[in-house]
Design an enzyme around this catalytic site. Sequence first.
Site, PDB file in Angstrom:
ATOM      1  N   PHE A 115      63.166  42.879   5.975  1.00 20.47           N
ATOM      2  CA  PHE A 115      64.053  44.056   5.904  1.00 20.47           C
ATOM      3  C   PHE A 115      65.472  43.724   6.406  1.00 20.47           C
ATOM      4  CE2 PHE A 115      65.153  47.809   8.820  1.00 20.47           C
ATOM      5  CZ  PHE A 115      66.012  48.390   7.900  1.00 20.47           C
ATOM      6  N   ALA A 166      56.047  42.222  24.103  1.00 24.51           N
ATOM      7  CA  ALA A 166      55.813  41.121  25.048  1.00 24.51           C
ATOM      8  C   ALA A 166      56.110  39.777  24.382  1.00 24.51           C
ATOM      9  CB  ALA A 166      54.371  41.160  25.551  1.00 24.51           C
ATOM     10  N   THR A 198      65.032  42.772  20.362  1.00 28.49           N
ATOM     11  CA  THR A 198      64.830  44.219  20.283  1.00 28.49           C
ATOM     12  C   THR A 198      65.032  44.906  21.626  1.00 28.49           C
ATOM     13  OG1 THR A 198      63.098  45.869  19.928  1.00 28.49           O
ATOM     14  CG2 THR A 198      62.337  43.718  20.590  1.00 28.49           C
ATOM     15  N   ASP A 199      65.345  46.197  21.573  1.00 32.84           N
ATOM     16  CA  ASP A 199      65.441  46.976  22.818  1.00 32.84           C
ATOM     17  C   ASP A 199      64.069  47.204  23.449  1.00 32.84           C
ATOM     18  OD1 ASP A 199      64.441  48.840  20.975  1.00 32.84           O
ATOM     19  OD2 ASP A 199      66.045  50.301  21.266  1.00 32.84           O
ATOM     20  N   ASN A 211      61.290  61.989  17.401  1.00 35.13           N
ATOM     21  CA  ASN A 211      60.588  61.689  16.147  1.00 35.13           C
ATOM     22  C   ASN A 211      60.381  62.932  15.289  1.00 35.13           C
ATOM     23  OD1 ASN A 211      60.405  59.013  16.827  1.00 35.13           O
ATOM     24  ND2 ASN A 211      58.297  59.113  17.559  1.00 35.13           N
ATOM     25  N   TYR A 239      52.854  60.714  15.595  1.00 36.42           N
ATOM     26  CA  TYR A 239      52.030  60.330  16.755  1.00 36.42           C
ATOM     27  C   TYR A 239      52.270  61.257  17.944  1.00 36.42           C
ATOM     28  CZ  TYR A 239      51.439  55.692  14.495  1.00 36.42           C
ATOM     29  OH  TYR A 239      51.150  54.666  13.640  1.00 36.42           O
ATOM     30  N   ASP A 297      47.927  59.637  19.544  1.00 33.88           N
ATOM     31  CA  ASP A 297      49.075  58.792  19.866  1.00 33.88           C
ATOM     32  C   ASP A 297      48.769  57.301  19.729  1.00 33.88           C
ATOM     33  OD1 ASP A 297      51.670  58.424  20.546  1.00 33.88           O
ATOM     34  OD2 ASP A 297      51.536  59.309  22.544  1.00 33.88           O
TER      35      ASP A 297
HETATM   36  P1  NAD Z   1      60.266  42.360   8.854  1.00 34.18           P
HETATM   37  O1  NAD Z   1      58.850  42.430   9.328  1.00 34.18           O
HETATM   38  O2  NAD Z   1      60.730  43.299   7.801  1.00 34.18           O
HETATM   39  O3  NAD Z   1      60.585  40.894   8.327  1.00 34.18           O
HETATM   40  C1  NAD Z   1      60.155  39.746   8.981  1.00 34.18           C
HETATM   41  C2  NAD Z   1      60.339  38.559   8.039  1.00 34.18           C
HETATM   42  O4  NAD Z   1      59.934  37.377   8.737  1.00 34.18           O
HETATM   43  C3  NAD Z   1      59.496  38.648   6.764  1.00 34.18           C
HETATM   44  O5  NAD Z   1      60.275  38.303   5.645  1.00 34.18           O
HETATM   45  C4  NAD Z   1      58.395  37.624   6.997  1.00 34.18           C
HETATM   46  O6  NAD Z   1      57.900  37.045   5.796  1.00 34.18           O
HETATM   47  C5  NAD Z   1      59.115  36.605   7.869  1.00 34.18           C
HETATM   48  N1  NAD Z   1      58.178  35.821   8.704  1.00 34.18           N
HETATM   49  C6  NAD Z   1      57.173  36.291   9.480  1.00 34.18           C
HETATM   50  N2  NAD Z   1      56.527  35.264  10.081  1.00 34.18           N
HETATM   51  C7  NAD Z   1      57.155  34.124   9.690  1.00 34.18           C
HETATM   52  C8  NAD Z   1      56.984  32.751   9.987  1.00 34.18           C
HETATM   53  N3  NAD Z   1      56.013  32.334  10.789  1.00 34.18           N
HETATM   54  N4  NAD Z   1      57.834  31.862   9.419  1.00 34.18           N
HETATM   55  C9  NAD Z   1      58.826  32.272   8.590  1.00 34.18           C
HETATM   56  N5  NAD Z   1      59.026  33.563   8.261  1.00 34.18           N
HETATM   57  C10 NAD Z   1      58.212  34.479   8.813  1.00 34.18           C
HETATM   58  O7  NAD Z   1      61.149  42.490  10.175  1.00 34.18           O
HETATM   59  P2  NAD Z   1      62.555  43.205  10.397  1.00 34.18           P
HETATM   60  O8  NAD Z   1      62.324  44.627  10.674  1.00 34.18           O
HETATM   61  O9  NAD Z   1      63.477  42.784   9.324  1.00 34.18           O
HETATM   62  O10 NAD Z   1      62.984  42.519  11.779  1.00 34.18           O
HETATM   63  C11 NAD Z   1      63.739  41.310  11.790  1.00 34.18           C
HETATM   64  C12 NAD Z   1      63.970  40.901  13.233  1.00 34.18           C
HETATM   65  O11 NAD Z   1      64.661  41.946  13.921  1.00 34.18           O
HETATM   66  C13 NAD Z   1      62.687  40.666  14.028  1.00 34.18           C
HETATM   67  O12 NAD Z   1      62.890  39.570  14.873  1.00 34.18           O
HETATM   68  C14 NAD Z   1      62.503  41.948  14.834  1.00 34.18           C
HETATM   69  O13 NAD Z   1      61.820  41.693  16.035  1.00 34.18           O
HETATM   70  C15 NAD Z   1      63.946  42.319  15.089  1.00 34.18           C
HETATM   71  N6  NAD Z   1      64.195  43.761  15.270  1.00 34.18           N
HETATM   72  C16 NAD Z   1      63.819  44.656  14.320  1.00 34.18           C
HETATM   73  C17 NAD Z   1      64.137  46.005  14.479  1.00 34.18           C
HETATM   74  C18 NAD Z   1      63.760  47.044  13.459  1.00 34.18           C
HETATM   75  O14 NAD Z   1      63.997  48.234  13.705  1.00 34.18           O
HETATM   76  N7  NAD Z   1      63.214  46.686  12.317  1.00 34.18           N
HETATM   77  C19 NAD Z   1      64.814  46.431  15.627  1.00 34.18           C
HETATM   78  C20 NAD Z   1      65.124  45.470  16.611  1.00 34.18           C
HETATM   79  C21 NAD Z   1      64.852  44.139  16.400  1.00 34.18           C
HETATM   80  O1  DAU Z   2      63.299  49.621  18.898  1.00 36.47           O
HETATM   81  C1  DAU Z   2      63.324  48.519  18.038  1.00 36.47           C
HETATM   82  C2  DAU Z   2      61.990  48.389  17.342  1.00 36.47           C
HETATM   83  O2  DAU Z   2      61.917  49.450  16.398  1.00 36.47           O
HETATM   84  C3  DAU Z   2      61.801  47.051  16.652  1.00 36.47           C
HETATM   85  O3  DAU Z   2      61.786  46.029  17.609  1.00 36.47           O
HETATM   86  C4  DAU Z   2      60.499  47.014  15.847  1.00 36.47           C
HETATM   87  O4  DAU Z   2      60.427  45.813  15.098  1.00 36.47           O
HETATM   88  C5  DAU Z   2      60.490  48.190  14.892  1.00 36.47           C
HETATM   89  O5  DAU Z   2      59.255  48.247  14.209  1.00 36.47           O
HETATM   90  C6  DAU Z   2      60.730  49.491  15.649  1.00 36.47           C
HETATM   91  O6  DAU Z   2      59.609  49.809  16.522  1.00 36.47           O
HETATM   92  P1  DAU Z   2      59.041  51.291  16.649  1.00 36.47           P
HETATM   93  O7  DAU Z   2      57.645  51.218  17.094  1.00 36.47           O
HETATM   94  O8  DAU Z   2      59.985  52.141  17.418  1.00 36.47           O
HETATM   95  O9  DAU Z   2      59.172  51.727  15.086  1.00 36.47           O
HETATM   96  P2  DAU Z   2      58.186  52.523  14.118  1.00 36.47           P
HETATM   97  O10 DAU Z   2      58.943  52.753  12.847  1.00 36.47           O
HETATM   98  O11 DAU Z   2      56.842  51.916  14.021  1.00 36.47           O
HETATM   99  O12 DAU Z   2      58.019  53.921  14.871  1.00 36.47           O
HETATM  100  C7  DAU Z   2      59.143  54.711  15.223  1.00 36.47           C
HETATM  101  C8  DAU Z   2      58.629  55.886  16.049  1.00 36.47           C
HETATM  102  O13 DAU Z   2      57.836  56.731  15.206  1.00 36.47           O
HETATM  103  C9  DAU Z   2      57.721  55.483  17.190  1.00 36.47           C
HETATM  104  O14 DAU Z   2      57.935  56.374  18.274  1.00 36.47           O
HETATM  105  C10 DAU Z   2      56.315  55.691  16.635  1.00 36.47           C
HETATM  106  C11 DAU Z   2      56.499  56.848  15.677  1.00 36.47           C
HETATM  107  N1  DAU Z   2      55.617  56.865  14.484  1.00 36.47           N
HETATM  108  C12 DAU Z   2      55.550  55.739  13.722  1.00 36.47           C
HETATM  109  C13 DAU Z   2      54.738  55.694  12.625  1.00 36.47           C
HETATM  110  C14 DAU Z   2      54.649  54.444  11.766  1.00 36.47           C
HETATM  111  C15 DAU Z   2      54.908  58.009  14.156  1.00 36.47           C
HETATM  112  O15 DAU Z   2      54.989  59.043  14.842  1.00 36.47           O
HETATM  113  N2  DAU Z   2      54.105  57.956  13.048  1.00 36.47           N
HETATM  114  C16 DAU Z   2      53.967  56.853  12.281  1.00 36.47           C
HETATM  115  O16 DAU Z   2      53.175  56.875  11.301  1.00 36.47           O
END
Ligand code: NAD
Ligand code: DAU
Length: 364
Positions: A20, A168, A140-141, A265, A223, A297
């Site tokens: 993403f 973790a 991530t935060d 949420n 949740y 939850d």
């Molecule tokens: P994502 O799950 O959409 O994408 C992860 C990508 O990494 C995928 O394309 C997957 O194929 C690749 N991948 C997984 N394991 C691998 C491996 N062993 N070798 C090579 N490629 C591998 O994740 P995202 O939401 O795009 O997050 C990207 C980064 O940002 C992550 O490090 C995540 O911890 C961090 N992050 C995400 C969010 C968020 O809200 N999505 C917020 C804060 C930080």
């Molecule tokens: O804060 C940064 C993080 O944000 C990233 O490090 C993670 O990669 C990313 O997945 C995201 O984590 P969250 O757990 O906050 O995101 P998620 O979209 O899974 O959930 C957002 C909030 O919504 C969380 O409080 C859980 C809630 N939730 C989530 C899902 C999937 C629901 O209530 N129902 C659901 O079905």
Amino acid sequence: MRSESSALPRRLLVTGGAGFIGSNFVHYWCNAYPNDRVVVLDALTYAGNKRNLAALDRQENFRFVQGDICDRALIDQLLQTENIDTIAHFAAESHVDRSILGPAAFVQTNIVGTFTLLEAFRQYWEPKKTANYCFLHVSTDEVYGSLSPSDPAFTETTPYAPNSPYSASKAGSDHLVRAYYHTYGLPTLITNCSNNYGPYQFPEKLIPLMCINSLIGKQLPVYGDGQNVRDWLYVGDHCSAIDVVIHRGVAGETYNIGGNNEVKNIDLVQMLCQLMDELAPQLPVRPCDKLITFVKDRPGHDRRYAINSTKIKTQLSWTPTVDIQTGLRQTVEWYLTHRDWWEPLLSKEYQEYYRQVYTQTSEL
Ligand code: NAD
Ligand code: DAU
């Protein structure tokens, strides 16, 4: 970290560039810096999607390599043959619910994978110690743990207190990156950002899940009591923040990146429902909020995240530009017009994952 050679094109290795945020970043970078070389390394797990990068396939300065960040020989070879100077490290297992079901992959990719990249980059960089090299680690935060409603937002000095196997494992990787700067002088940078949203986000995460379930008439599982708070950051703003950190960040430093959009949420889901009612011509269930269902939850569910972005704002002059109303509208429109992107992702594997998470948390 561009110093005296600021005019030279960069040569980036982007790990996780088919996911993403990684794919949004690759589009952003190729557009902003067409003279730079961008090599994507991605294992194409369930979350990786080569179609996210299809528009770049024929560009000369772009290359896609399918491979694992734990594969040391492959990384050594890519660093050498591509003459890489910048690693933008996005690859990770990223979904909290999956980390509860199966933490091993999180330890492997997030900790062992990051370690493998750091070691390879160190041995590649040490003989030359070129000034503009850098290793940018995207974190991530969630590593800071959970806030109460009145706590101040996370700063770069907030102590780490991760609560899920996912956070973790990210905390472990952050500590390794930090140690490589302090021990070896490796030019590392760490960014800790809040919840991203926007195009190309896999259906399992809150915002795409709510959009897609509305469009197929499936329940919208919230949740717990729905009062958990997240700080939403539009993915394009995250990309511009990483850009300034790569170009102007100080080696060894950490930068927090937030969207300044704290929302509960349940309020977010209500906003999405209103947008769906307004923008989707044929919803199976209308008004859409009839589908909202409170479910059991998530274990260890963090109550609130909030980011203090003062450091990146004052030191690197970055600020987010997309407010939550605008960003959500754009995102809903994207999911409405990209059914061909998300429909194939609702695979048998995804249905099985969904069954496991949502039958553990509810009767859905
Ligand atoms: P994502 O799950 O959409 O994408 C992860 C990508 O990494 C995928 O394309 C997957 O194929 C690749 N991948 C997984 N394991 C691998 C491996 N062993 N070798 C090579 N490629 C591998 O994740 P995202 O939401 O795009 O997050 C990207 C980064 O940002 C992550 O490090 C995540 O911890 C961090 N992050 C995400 C969010 C968020 O809200 N999505 C917020 C804060 C930080
Ligand atoms: O804060 C940064 C993080 O944000 C990233 O490090 C993670 O990669 C990313 O997945 C995201 O984590 P969250 O757990 O906050 O995101 P998620 O979209 O899974 O959930 C957002 C909030 O919504 C969380 O409080 C859980 C809630 N939730 C989530 C899902 C999937 C629901 O209530 N129902 C659901 O079905």
